[in-house]
Design an enzyme around this catalytic site. Structure first.
Site, PDB file in Angstrom:
ATOM      1  N   GLU A  85      -1.201 -16.152  -3.521  1.00 22.32           N
ATOM      2  CA  GLU A  85      -0.490 -15.150  -4.342  1.00 22.32           C
ATOM      3  C   GLU A  85       0.765 -14.643  -3.646  1.00 22.32           C
ATOM      4  O   GLU A  85       0.709 -14.161  -2.501  1.00 22.32           O
ATOM      5  CB  GLU A  85      -1.437 -13.976  -4.627  1.00 22.32           C
ATOM      6  CG  GLU A  85      -0.833 -12.979  -5.600  1.00 22.32           C
ATOM      7  CD  GLU A  85      -1.795 -11.859  -5.987  1.00 22.32           C
ATOM      8  OE1 GLU A  85      -2.977 -11.903  -5.580  1.00 22.32           O
ATOM      9  OE2 GLU A  85      -1.339 -10.935  -6.676  1.00 22.32           O
ATOM     10  N   LYS A 274      -9.305  -4.844  -5.486  1.00 26.78           N
ATOM     11  CA  LYS A 274      -8.779  -6.222  -5.552  1.00 26.78           C
ATOM     12  C   LYS A 274      -7.568  -6.333  -4.618  1.00 26.78           C
ATOM     13  O   LYS A 274      -7.413  -7.310  -3.886  1.00 26.78           O
ATOM     14  CB  LYS A 274      -8.402  -6.561  -6.998  1.00 26.78           C
ATOM     15  CG  LYS A 274      -7.876  -7.974  -7.206  1.00 26.78           C
ATOM     16  CD  LYS A 274      -6.391  -8.114  -6.924  1.00 26.78           C
ATOM     17  CE  LYS A 274      -5.894  -9.499  -7.247  1.00 26.78           C
ATOM     18  NZ  LYS A 274      -4.641  -9.869  -6.614  1.00 26.78           N
ATOM     19  N   ASP A 290     -16.572 -17.020   5.393  1.00 26.56           N
ATOM     20  CA  ASP A 290     -17.042 -17.213   4.022  1.00 26.56           C
ATOM     21  C   ASP A 290     -16.592 -16.030   3.160  1.00 26.56           C
ATOM     22  O   ASP A 290     -17.204 -14.965   3.196  1.00 26.56           O
ATOM     23  CB  ASP A 290     -18.580 -17.330   4.076  1.00 26.56           C
ATOM     24  CG  ASP A 290     -19.198 -17.527   2.709  1.00 26.56           C
ATOM     25  OD1 ASP A 290     -18.513 -17.318   1.695  1.00 26.56           O
ATOM     26  OD2 ASP A 290     -20.393 -17.876   2.668  1.00 26.56           O
ATOM     27  N   HIS A 387       6.873  -7.334  -6.325  1.00 30.44           N
ATOM     28  CA  HIS A 387       6.033  -8.499  -6.602  1.00 30.44           C
ATOM     29  C   HIS A 387       6.873  -9.601  -7.265  1.00 30.44           C
ATOM     30  O   HIS A 387       6.822 -10.768  -6.872  1.00 30.44           O
ATOM     31  CB  HIS A 387       4.868  -8.086  -7.508  1.00 30.44           C
ATOM     32  CG  HIS A 387       3.908  -9.192  -7.788  1.00 30.44           C
ATOM     33  ND1 HIS A 387       3.139  -9.771  -6.806  1.00 30.44           N
ATOM     34  CD2 HIS A 387       3.603  -9.855  -8.934  1.00 30.44           C
ATOM     35  CE1 HIS A 387       2.392 -10.721  -7.336  1.00 30.44           C
ATOM     36  NE2 HIS A 387       2.665 -10.793  -8.628  1.00 30.44           N
TER      37      HIS A 387
HETATM   38  P1  HMG Z   1      11.231  -4.675   0.255  1.00 34.24           P
HETATM   39  O1  HMG Z   1      11.385  -3.241   0.593  1.00 34.24           O
HETATM   40  O2  HMG Z   1      12.040  -5.232  -0.847  1.00 34.24           O
HETATM   41  O3  HMG Z   1      11.373  -5.540   1.538  1.00 34.24           O
HETATM   42  O4  HMG Z   1       9.673  -4.920  -0.075  1.00 34.24           O
HETATM   43  P2  HMG Z   1      12.622  -5.665   2.523  1.00 34.24           P
HETATM   44  O5  HMG Z   1      13.416  -6.836   2.068  1.00 34.24           O
HETATM   45  O6  HMG Z   1      13.291  -4.340   2.687  1.00 34.24           O
HETATM   46  O7  HMG Z   1      11.879  -6.035   3.902  1.00 34.24           O
HETATM   47  C1  HMG Z   1      11.068  -5.102   4.593  1.00 34.24           C
HETATM   48  C2  HMG Z   1       9.919  -5.827   5.242  1.00 34.24           C
HETATM   49  O8  HMG Z   1       9.009  -6.272   4.233  1.00 34.24           O
HETATM   50  C3  HMG Z   1      10.299  -7.076   6.003  1.00 34.24           C
HETATM   51  O9  HMG Z   1      10.711  -6.769   7.306  1.00 34.24           O
HETATM   52  C4  HMG Z   1       8.992  -7.821   6.002  1.00 34.24           C
HETATM   53  O10 HMG Z   1       8.089  -7.240   6.918  1.00 34.24           O
HETATM   54  C5  HMG Z   1       8.500  -7.570   4.589  1.00 34.24           C
HETATM   55  P3  HMG Z   1      11.550  -7.894   8.144  1.00 34.24           P
HETATM   56  O11 HMG Z   1      10.755  -9.153   8.203  1.00 34.24           O
HETATM   57  O12 HMG Z   1      12.844  -8.079   7.395  1.00 34.24           O
HETATM   58  O13 HMG Z   1      11.701  -7.277   9.493  1.00 34.24           O
HETATM   59  N1  HMG Z   1       9.073  -8.582   3.681  1.00 34.24           N
HETATM   60  C6  HMG Z   1       8.826  -9.905   3.749  1.00 34.24           C
HETATM   61  N2  HMG Z   1       8.061 -10.624   4.562  1.00 34.24           N
HETATM   62  C7  HMG Z   1       8.013 -11.968   4.352  1.00 34.24           C
HETATM   63  N3  HMG Z   1       8.718 -12.592   3.383  1.00 34.24           N
HETATM   64  C8  HMG Z   1       9.480 -11.908   2.537  1.00 34.24           C
HETATM   65  C9  HMG Z   1       9.561 -10.508   2.708  1.00 34.24           C
HETATM   66  N4  HMG Z   1      10.231  -9.539   2.066  1.00 34.24           N
HETATM   67  C10 HMG Z   1       9.923  -8.370   2.679  1.00 34.24           C
HETATM   68  N5  HMG Z   1      10.137 -12.542   1.586  1.00 34.24           N
HETATM   69  C11 HMG Z   1       7.711  -6.023  -0.771  1.00 34.24           C
HETATM   70  C12 HMG Z   1       9.225  -6.066  -0.742  1.00 34.24           C
HETATM   71  C13 HMG Z   1       7.220  -7.137  -1.661  1.00 34.24           C
HETATM   72  C14 HMG Z   1       7.187  -6.218   0.632  1.00 34.24           C
HETATM   73  C15 HMG Z   1       7.261  -4.626  -1.293  1.00 34.24           C
HETATM   74  O14 HMG Z   1       7.823  -4.404  -2.567  1.00 34.24           O
HETATM   75  C16 HMG Z   1       5.763  -4.478  -1.406  1.00 34.24           C
HETATM   76  O15 HMG Z   1       5.083  -4.222  -0.441  1.00 34.24           O
HETATM   77  N6  HMG Z   1       5.221  -4.590  -2.610  1.00 34.24           N
HETATM   78  C17 HMG Z   1       3.777  -4.587  -2.860  1.00 34.24           C
HETATM   79  C18 HMG Z   1       3.363  -5.985  -3.177  1.00 34.24           C
HETATM   80  C19 HMG Z   1       1.885  -6.161  -3.324  1.00 34.24           C
HETATM   81  O16 HMG Z   1       1.086  -5.267  -3.170  1.00 34.24           O
HETATM   82  N7  HMG Z   1       1.497  -7.380  -3.636  1.00 34.24           N
HETATM   83  C20 HMG Z   1       0.131  -7.749  -3.825  1.00 34.24           C
HETATM   84  C21 HMG Z   1       0.011  -8.458  -5.124  1.00 34.24           C
HETATM   85  S1  HMG Z   1      -0.039  -7.313  -6.421  1.00 34.24           S
HETATM   86  C22 HMG Z   1      -1.743  -7.138  -6.646  1.00 34.24           C
HETATM   87  O17 HMG Z   1      -2.388  -8.082  -6.921  1.00 34.24           O
HETATM   88  C23 HMG Z   1      -2.500  -5.938  -6.255  1.00 34.24           C
HETATM   89  C24 HMG Z   1      -2.417  -4.662  -7.099  1.00 34.24           C
HETATM   90  O18 HMG Z   1      -2.822  -4.803  -8.421  1.00 34.24           O
HETATM   91  C25 HMG Z   1      -3.371  -3.772  -6.367  1.00 34.24           C
HETATM   92  C26 HMG Z   1      -3.399  -2.373  -6.874  1.00 34.24           C
HETATM   93  O19 HMG Z   1      -3.209  -2.168  -8.087  1.00 34.24           O
HETATM   94  O20 HMG Z   1      -3.654  -1.483  -6.028  1.00 34.24           O
HETATM   95  C27 HMG Z   1      -1.042  -4.145  -7.077  1.00 34.24           C
END
Ligand code: HMG
Length: 432
Positions: A85, A274, A290, A387
């Site tokens: 994901e 989740k 596992d 996301h």
């Molecule tokens: P951002 O602020 O746009 O990121 O966040 P940024 O570009 O400012 O970068 C900051 C740091 O984020 C980076 O530091 C990385 O650590 C990381 P740096 O490496 O530059 O020193 N980062 C990345 N790491 C690897 N590859 C990348 C990358 N981009 C940033 N391409 C971010 C963007 C997606 C991290 C933020 O918006 C976030 O944390 N969002 C949450 C996403 C999430 O929770 N995803 C899970 C799937 S959704 C789900 O299934 C669960 C849910 O339903 C659960 C719930 O309801 O509670 C949501």
């Protein structure tokens, strides 16, 4: 064409592929090519994968990523994650980086006791059974010595066996409820072997000593491990929670409320948990453990008080924000896939060859970090912004975008909100 077959397991791999392709897939040449594209050229490695499971026809890859900058009890880790994901690894990394400068994660393993049960039926007098059990208990333990002696040398083994009366639930139903310490092994095989020996001895001795017979129903470990919990926590002064999108105090309050909602509302709790499992499963998989056992045990724990609830908790007290998780995790760093899968070995090496206890703490932290990142997005920008930013490449790949198209579109979405339809319309615009 025949959709059923006898002796499929005896066919060679290529015969199995031929049969599946002929009988179930319409475009046989493309299907065959796709299946074989995932073969490993290294025949020894391919054979290893073929032999992990049965009826193997190909490999099913998951991306293997790393989330760096996790400060846990003063030690810095890069955490390997296997997951399909998008945004999970980025979210974990972002949370790790955030907490790195705020004291990091503090963790503690509370206990590591595991459970196994022999389920049996006995319709005679309970007191007679109880006396028999107390008399035979030393022999139950003695008869497992050949399998427990190495574990005991390392400091583990059988902790206790109890007789549990479950006749209120099912007529004549009793259990030998046994507890184990399995140290760095997850312990499934060890526990199951001990249980099967208990059952053998118990039945044989009962035949000599009891008037009513004992019928062994089954002997199996439990993946519900409430006595194997680990705790992880982050905390900082509210003002240190400053975020570009929202004031620290407002953020802290919204965050705590979001967690409270997951504590009382099962519909939200399931999604909340989740998100936690996004982090937990990814590390559990990467380290060859596992994840089905972990999932089952964790969700049972989340419902232990009769209502499904959040696995994490948050509070603000005296100007300090605290966010914590407590979950049961029966993990191993020896045995099973851990000694076999080359990438699992790399994952464990990246983590510095942790003990099972250390891995429990790392996994709990991955879950907490993931939940922090998701809740931070949910209570500030909304989840879709980050996301979808990460998911953009998947949409482009679905449309087989060229390198050039990708460059143009990624550039466009640096300043525009990513949605599926917006991406499609940009692709169409470019291709017109
Ligand atoms: P951002 O602020 O746009 O990121 O966040 P940024 O570009 O400012 O970068 C900051 C740091 O984020 C980076 O530091 C990385 O650590 C990381 P740096 O490496 O530059 O020193 N980062 C990345 N790491 C690897 N590859 C990348 C990358 N981009 C940033 N391409 C971010 C963007 C997606 C991290 C933020 O918006 C976030 O944390 N969002 C949450 C996403 C999430 O929770 N995803 C899970 C799937 S959704 C789900 O299934 C669960 C849910 O339903 C659960 C719930 O309801 O509670 C949501």
């Amino acid at each position: 064409m025949s959709r059923s077959i006898s002796g499929f397991s005896k066919l060679t791999k290529s015969e199995k592929i031929d049969w599946i392709v002929t009988n179930y897939l319409s475009n046989s040449s493309i299907a065959k090519e796709t299946i074989s594209q995932y073969f490993n050229e290294d025949l020894k490695l391919q054979q290893l994968h073929d032999e992990f499971i049965e009826n193997t026809i190909s490999n099913y890859y998951l991306p293997f990523g790393v989330a760096p900058n996790f400060l846990i009890n003063g030690k810095t880790y890069a955490i390997p994650m296997a997951i399909e994901e998008s945004s999970v690894v980025a979210a974990a990394s972002k949370a790790a980086k955030f907490w790195m400068t705020r004291g990091g994660f503090k963790t503690e393993v509370i206990s590591t006791t595991k459970i196994g049960q022999v389920h049996f039926i006995y319709t005679g007098d309970f007191e007679t059974l109880n006396q028999f059990f107390n008399a035979v208990k030393p022999q139950l333990i003695a008869d497992t010595k050949p399998m427990t002696k190495n574990m005991e040398k390392r400091g583990g083994g059988i902790l206790d066996i109890e007789l549990r009366n479950k006749t209120k639930d099912i007529k004549g139903y009793y259990q030998l409820h046994a507890t184990f310490e399995t140290l760095d092994a997850m312990g499934a095989n060890f526990i199951n072997s001990c249980l099967e020996q208990f059952a053998k001895t118990f039945k044989a001795e009962a035949e000599k000593a009891l008037d009513s017979p004992i019928e062994i129903i089954m002997s199996i470990l439990s993946n519900y491990v409430p006595d194997c919990p680990v705790r992880a926590e982050v905390s900082c002064k509210i003002e240190d929670l400053k975020d570009k999108n929202i004031a620290a105090e407002t953020f802290a309050k919204k965050f705590v409320q979001a967690v409270s909602i997951a504590e009382v509302e099962p519909y939200r709790a399931v999604t909340h948990n989740k998100g936690i499992m996004n982090g937990i499963d990814a590390v559990v998989l990467a380290t060859g453990n596992d994840f089905r056992a972990i999932e089952a045990g964790v969700h049972a724990y989340a419902s232990r008080n009769g209502k499904y609830t959040s696995l994490t908790h948050a509070k603000i007290e005296n100007g300090v924000f605290t966010f914590r998780i407590e979950i049961p995790l029966a993990l191993g760093t020896v045995g099973g896939l851990t000694n076999l899968h080359p990438l699992v070995k790399i994952a464990l090496d990246i983590l510095g060859k942790p003990s099972a206890k250390e891995l429990m703490q790392i996994v709990a932290v991955a879950g907490l970090a993931q939940n922090f990142a998701a809740l931070r997005s949910l209570t500030t920008t909304g989840i879709q912004e980050g996301h979808m930013k990460m998911h953009l490449m998947n949409i482009l790949n679905q449309f087989e975008a060229t390198k050039n198209e990708k460059e143009v579109i990624v550039n466009h979405f640096k300043t525009n909100t990513v949605t599926h339809s917006a991406v499609v319309s940009e692709i169409e615009k470019l291709r017109r």
